[in-house]
Design a protein around this motif. Structure first.
Motif, PDB file in Angstrom:
ATOM      1  N   MET A 122     -58.860  78.996  58.086  1.00 54.12           N
ATOM      2  CA  MET A 122     -57.625  78.454  57.512  1.00 54.12           C
ATOM      3  C   MET A 122     -57.681  76.967  57.191  1.00 54.12           C
ATOM      4  SD  MET A 122     -55.711  81.111  57.394  1.00 54.12           S
ATOM      5  CE  MET A 122     -55.516  82.725  58.135  1.00 54.12           C
ATOM      6  N   ASN A 123     -58.655  76.253  57.747  1.00 53.45           N
ATOM      7  CA  ASN A 123     -58.676  74.804  57.601  1.00 53.45           C
ATOM      8  C   ASN A 123     -58.698  74.385  56.137  1.00 53.45           C
ATOM      9  OD1 ASN A 123     -58.793  72.157  58.701  1.00 53.45           O
ATOM     10  ND2 ASN A 123     -60.992  72.060  58.286  1.00 53.45           N
ATOM     11  N   ARG A 124     -57.737  73.550  55.782  1.00 49.50           N
ATOM     12  CA  ARG A 124     -57.572  72.997  54.432  1.00 49.50           C
ATOM     13  C   ARG A 124     -57.211  74.052  53.386  1.00 49.50           C
ATOM     14  NH1 ARG A 124     -62.808  69.006  55.097  1.00 49.50           N
ATOM     15  NH2 ARG A 124     -61.728  67.305  56.175  1.00 49.50           N
ATOM     16  N   ARG A 125     -56.904  75.262  53.831  1.00 47.32           N
ATOM     17  CA  ARG A 125     -56.388  76.296  52.924  1.00 47.32           C
ATOM     18  C   ARG A 125     -54.879  76.421  53.050  1.00 47.32           C
ATOM     19  NH1 ARG A 125     -60.139  79.634  50.534  1.00 47.32           N
ATOM     20  NH2 ARG A 125     -62.283  79.432  51.276  1.00 47.32           N
ATOM     21  N   ILE A 126     -54.385  76.255  54.279  1.00 51.38           N
ATOM     22  CA  ILE A 126     -52.953  76.143  54.528  1.00 51.38           C
ATOM     23  C   ILE A 126     -52.768  74.950  55.453  1.00 51.38           C
ATOM     24  CG2 ILE A 126     -52.455  78.600  54.207  1.00 51.38           C
ATOM     25  CD1 ILE A 126     -52.422  78.931  57.220  1.00 51.38           C
ATOM     26  N   PRO A 127     -51.528  74.456  55.624  1.00 53.39           N
ATOM     27  CA  PRO A 127     -51.326  73.342  56.563  1.00 53.39           C
ATOM     28  C   PRO A 127     -51.850  73.701  57.955  1.00 53.39           C
ATOM     29  CG  PRO A 127     -49.372  73.686  55.243  1.00 53.39           C
ATOM     30  CD  PRO A 127     -50.280  74.825  54.929  1.00 53.39           C
ATOM     31  N   MET A 128     -52.146  72.685  58.718  1.00 51.88           N
ATOM     32  CA  MET A 128     -52.776  72.874  60.020  1.00 51.88           C
ATOM     33  C   MET A 128     -51.985  73.829  60.907  1.00 51.88           C
ATOM     34  SD  MET A 128     -53.770  70.013  62.849  1.00 51.88           S
ATOM     35  CE  MET A 128     -54.570  70.509  64.381  1.00 51.88           C
ATOM     36  N   LEU A 129     -52.689  74.733  61.581  1.00 52.14           N
ATOM     37  CA  LEU A 129     -52.059  75.678  62.496  1.00 52.14           C
ATOM     38  C   LEU A 129     -51.494  74.943  63.708  1.00 52.14           C
ATOM     39  CD1 LEU A 129     -54.805  78.469  62.513  1.00 52.14           C
ATOM     40  CD2 LEU A 129     -52.643  78.514  61.269  1.00 52.14           C
ATOM     41  N   LYS A 130     -50.235  75.214  64.024  1.00 52.03           N
ATOM     42  CA  LYS A 130     -49.596  74.656  65.215  1.00 52.03           C
ATOM     43  C   LYS A 130     -49.242  75.802  66.163  1.00 52.03           C
ATOM     44  CE  LYS A 130     -49.415  70.351  63.701  1.00 52.03           C
ATOM     45  NZ  LYS A 130     -48.152  69.660  63.461  1.00 52.03           N
ATOM     46  N   PHE A 131     -49.786  75.747  67.361  1.00 52.99           N
ATOM     47  CA  PHE A 131     -49.543  76.764  68.375  1.00 52.99           C
ATOM     48  C   PHE A 131     -48.444  76.302  69.322  1.00 52.99           C
ATOM     49  CE2 PHE A 131     -53.903  77.042  67.029  1.00 52.99           C
ATOM     50  CZ  PHE A 131     -54.199  78.392  66.976  1.00 52.99           C
ATOM     51  N   PHE A 132     -47.615  77.228  69.781  1.00 52.46           N
ATOM     52  CA  PHE A 132     -46.696  76.935  70.871  1.00 52.46           C
ATOM     53  C   PHE A 132     -47.498  76.986  72.168  1.00 52.46           C
ATOM     54  CE2 PHE A 132     -43.670  77.811  67.627  1.00 52.46           C
ATOM     55  CZ  PHE A 132     -42.528  77.109  67.982  1.00 52.46           C
ATOM     56  N   LEU A 133     -47.523  75.875  72.889  1.00 52.46           N
ATOM     57  CA  LEU A 133     -48.342  75.750  74.086  1.00 52.46           C
ATOM     58  C   LEU A 133     -47.467  75.697  75.337  1.00 52.46           C
ATOM     59  CD1 LEU A 133     -50.786  72.987  72.789  1.00 52.46           C
ATOM     60  CD2 LEU A 133     -51.185  75.448  72.841  1.00 52.46           C
TER      61      LEU A 133
END
Length: 301
Positions: A107-118
């Motif tokens: 996904m890197n640079r294909r969609i905005p950065m993945l944000k996980f709920f931590l």
């Protein structure tokens, strides 16, 4: 001899990943300090984008190391429909810690950065906890139904915390990532749950519903990801040592049903049942796709 070579490869790859982290994270934290001090909107937007660019560079180098130093064949499908702009909800099955670097690679640079709920406790992980904080990863202290029943004052705090976390995503595109099963798949968990799916644990609807309730009007699409490892569920050591023969990842970009956005999942029983039915249908389709991916021929790399 093969075991020794695998261990040496894992050690060498890990050292390069650690070096890459040691270069990128201090730069990330330096600009995060500016973001902490400069509170006006223009600075927040600009510095957030800069921090995302630094993180994308870190991920790109890690991904290049995995592709170059290991013989693993990474087979990704459906990436052409993705666009690096906008707000997305990303859901995926979860089998291993390897899922995260594989998702980042794809996904890197294909969609905005993945944000996980931590989980809140992960904020104290050395180095990475600070990096996650700097990148506005949402840290959550979730309350179980039993805790809420014992202390009704906790009701509503989960959704309030989710809304506060998601407010940070309002001024820059983001991809909110959710492992819907809530835990990594294992045969023991599958049996204990008596899951109706062959390759999946039962989905947990609350996390996805909270995101759609708080960010529904901003989200533009659902990015539905399926990952399989035809050689068996791997560990991070398997990834670093090159013991994973193939990784298969398939992406579908779908519209989010508008009638599921902005609704109260926790206190609306009728909507809760309808939402769970929708998510169960997505999970049934994913289970059939995983079976096809495991049984089907190799996909183009």
């Amino acid at each position: 001899m093969n075991s020794v070579l695998a261990a040496l490869r894992a050690a060498f790859t890990f050292c390069l990943v650690a070096l890459n982290t040691g270069i990128h994270v201090p730069i990330l934290l330096l600009f995060a300090l500016f973001k902490l001090v400069l509170r006006f909107r223009a600075a927040q937007v600009g510095l957030t984008r800069l921090l995302m660019a630094i993180a994308a560079s870190w991920i790109a180098v890690n991904s290049a190391l995995m592709r170059t130093l290991t013989p693993t064949r990474f087979e990704f499908e459906g990436l052409d429909a993705l666009k690096d702009g906008g707000w997305y909800l990303v859901i995926c099955n979860h089998q291993s810690w390897v899922d995260i670097p594989v998702l980042q690679m794809a996904m890197n640079r294909r969609i905005p950065m993945l944000k996980f709920f931590l989980k809140q406790q992960l904020m104290w992980v050395p180095v990475m906890g600070l990096a996650w904080w700097a990148l506005d990863f949402p840290f959550m202290r979730r309350h179980s139904r039993e805790q809420i029943e014992r202390n009704p004052a906790l009701r509503g705090q989960d959704i309030a915390a989710t809304r506060k976390a998601c407010a940070k995503f309002s001024y820059t595109p983001v991809s909110v990532m959710n492992f819907v099963e809530g835990s990594r798949f294992t045969p023991a968990k599958h049996a204990r749950q008596k899951s109706p799916y062959r390759h999946l644990l039962a989905p947990k609807a609350g996390g996805v519903a909270f995101v759609l309730q708080t960010m529904g009007e901003s989200l533009q699409a659902l990015v539905d990801v399926s990952i399989v490892y035809p050689g068996g569920r791997p560990s991070l050591f398997d990834l670093l040592s090159g013991r994973i023969p193939r990784v298969c990842l398939r992406v579908h970009t779908r519209e989010l049903p508008r009638d599921l956005l902005g609704r109260d999942y926790q206190d609306d029983p009728e909507f809760r049942a309808r939402f769970q039915a929708w998510l169960n249908a997505q999970w049934q389709r994913k289970d059939e796709e995983l079976e096809q991916m495991l049984q089907g021929p190799s996909a183009p790399g």
